[in-house]
Design a protein around this motif. Sequence first.
Motif, PDB file in Angstrom:
ATOM      1  N   ASP A  60       0.777  -1.169  -0.140  1.00 16.68           N
ATOM      2  CA  ASP A  60      -0.142   0.030   0.002  1.00 16.68           C
ATOM      3  C   ASP A  60       0.546   1.237   0.091  1.00 16.68           C
ATOM      4  OD1 ASP A  60       1.041  -0.009   2.489  1.00 16.68           O
ATOM      5  OD2 ASP A  60      -0.802   0.032   3.678  1.00 16.68           O
ATOM      6  N   TYR A  61       2.006   1.113   0.014  1.00 20.98           N
ATOM      7  CA  TYR A  61       3.015   2.341   0.083  1.00 20.98           C
ATOM      8  C   TYR A  61       3.978   2.168  -1.280  1.00 20.98           C
ATOM      9  CZ  TYR A  61       6.368  -0.960   2.606  1.00 20.98           C
ATOM     10  OH  TYR A  61       7.028  -2.108   2.778  1.00 20.98           O
ATOM     11  N   GLN A  62       4.019   1.107  -2.010  1.00 23.12           N
ATOM     12  CA  GLN A  62       5.163   0.968  -2.879  1.00 23.12           C
ATOM     13  C   GLN A  62       4.462   0.151  -4.102  1.00 23.12           C
ATOM     14  OE1 GLN A  62       9.291   0.075  -1.974  1.00 23.12           O
ATOM     15  NE2 GLN A  62       9.320  -1.284  -3.702  1.00 23.12           N
ATOM     16  N   ARG A  63       4.807   0.328  -5.253  1.00 25.25           N
ATOM     17  CA  ARG A  63       4.289  -0.209  -6.513  1.00 25.25           C
ATOM     18  C   ARG A  63       5.661  -0.444  -7.353  1.00 25.25           C
ATOM     19  NH1 ARG A  63      -0.565   3.677  -8.438  1.00 25.25           N
ATOM     20  NH2 ARG A  63      -2.236   2.927  -7.031  1.00 25.25           N
ATOM     21  N   SER A  64       6.047  -1.831  -7.410  1.00 23.33           N
ATOM     22  CA  SER A  64       7.333  -2.124  -8.226  1.00 23.33           C
ATOM     23  C   SER A  64       6.739  -2.159  -9.416  1.00 23.33           C
ATOM     24  CB  SER A  64       7.956  -3.360  -7.523  1.00 23.33           C
ATOM     25  OG  SER A  64       8.486  -2.929  -6.381  1.00 23.33           O
TER      26      SER A  64
END
Length: 366
Positions: free
Chosen positions: A72-76
């Motif tokens: 919910d805090y990072q999209r790789s």
Amino acid sequence: MFAANRRTILQMALAAGAAPMLGALPARAASERAFAPQPSDWRGFQISTAVKLPADRGAAQVWLPVPSLTTDYQRSLDNTFTGNAKTAEIVTDPVTGAQYLHATFEEGVVPELVLTSRFETRNRTIDWTRTTEAHEDPAILAAALKPSANKPLDGVVAQRAAEITAGAATDLDKVKAIYAWIVAHCYRNLDTPGCGPGDTVATLTSDGLGGKCADLNGLFVGLARASGVPARDVYGVRVAPSEFGFKQLGANTASITGAQHCRAEVWLSDYGWVAMDPADVLKVMRAETDTWIKDPSDPLVAAVNAALLGNWEGNWVGFNTAEDLALDGRRAALPFLMYPQGTLGDHDLDELDAKAFSYDMTAQEI
């Protein structure tokens, strides 16, 4: 040879030239500074790692960490690479999910490799007044309670954890006690190479309890696990300045070769995975000003101390949470993968000596 794309070429040019400021903020007086990450929009970044090795020491291998987290805090998002490797592929570790680029080079060539990774990040925040019924895979929680080579959970670690959490009624009480103990009793040792080896027992028994982020946040994780609270390190790198003007809490130029940073998180059943970073509190205390601040209640430190129990700025990307990671083709397992790794012939390269390795890392907001 792998095909270069326009973005990779731009990143190589950036790495070769002077590194401009990444939207750096003006310095503020201590009395004017706050630190309170708030929910934020997604920001897009790319990081590029350029490797160039000498050609006179035999065949070579390189392993480069890539962002492996989607949360919910990072999209790789994606990874591209170019160079003259004999073989190169993105590998996913079947046990931990950690990803890395593994490249091999024939003897006699000058090994060259550029990896570019794109991702999105945002601030990670918590409202302690709002609870939820959180769920997680039991296998993931079990892994976050296990000892590792760097984090044995018996002996002095168990003893100190029991002392710190004595009287704590809940997991949150335990976490707050461990966090406060580290901020009050440990310190950032400026002489520690890189982010530190992350050896919990060595940190806990060292003179003055000193170290850097892998040591200090690693100690936090070890003490939490020994107290029965699932916890894990998250290994990554800073990619942009702190929006609050703290030079020690961000990457202040496009060059991020030495900006690696290990964060931590704990599992609390009423909140899910919760951000933690006592090591950055100690970094601000030791290095934000010319004077070593030793009181966590100092006006410059107090808000940082309060905020980093539950919150992160989205100016950092996480690579993975893996421990005791066996890399394809590497002789021995790594305690963690946060820095580029390489071998020339039978010689392991020093990942903490980027110039001798050699590699350059750059970041760009997109």
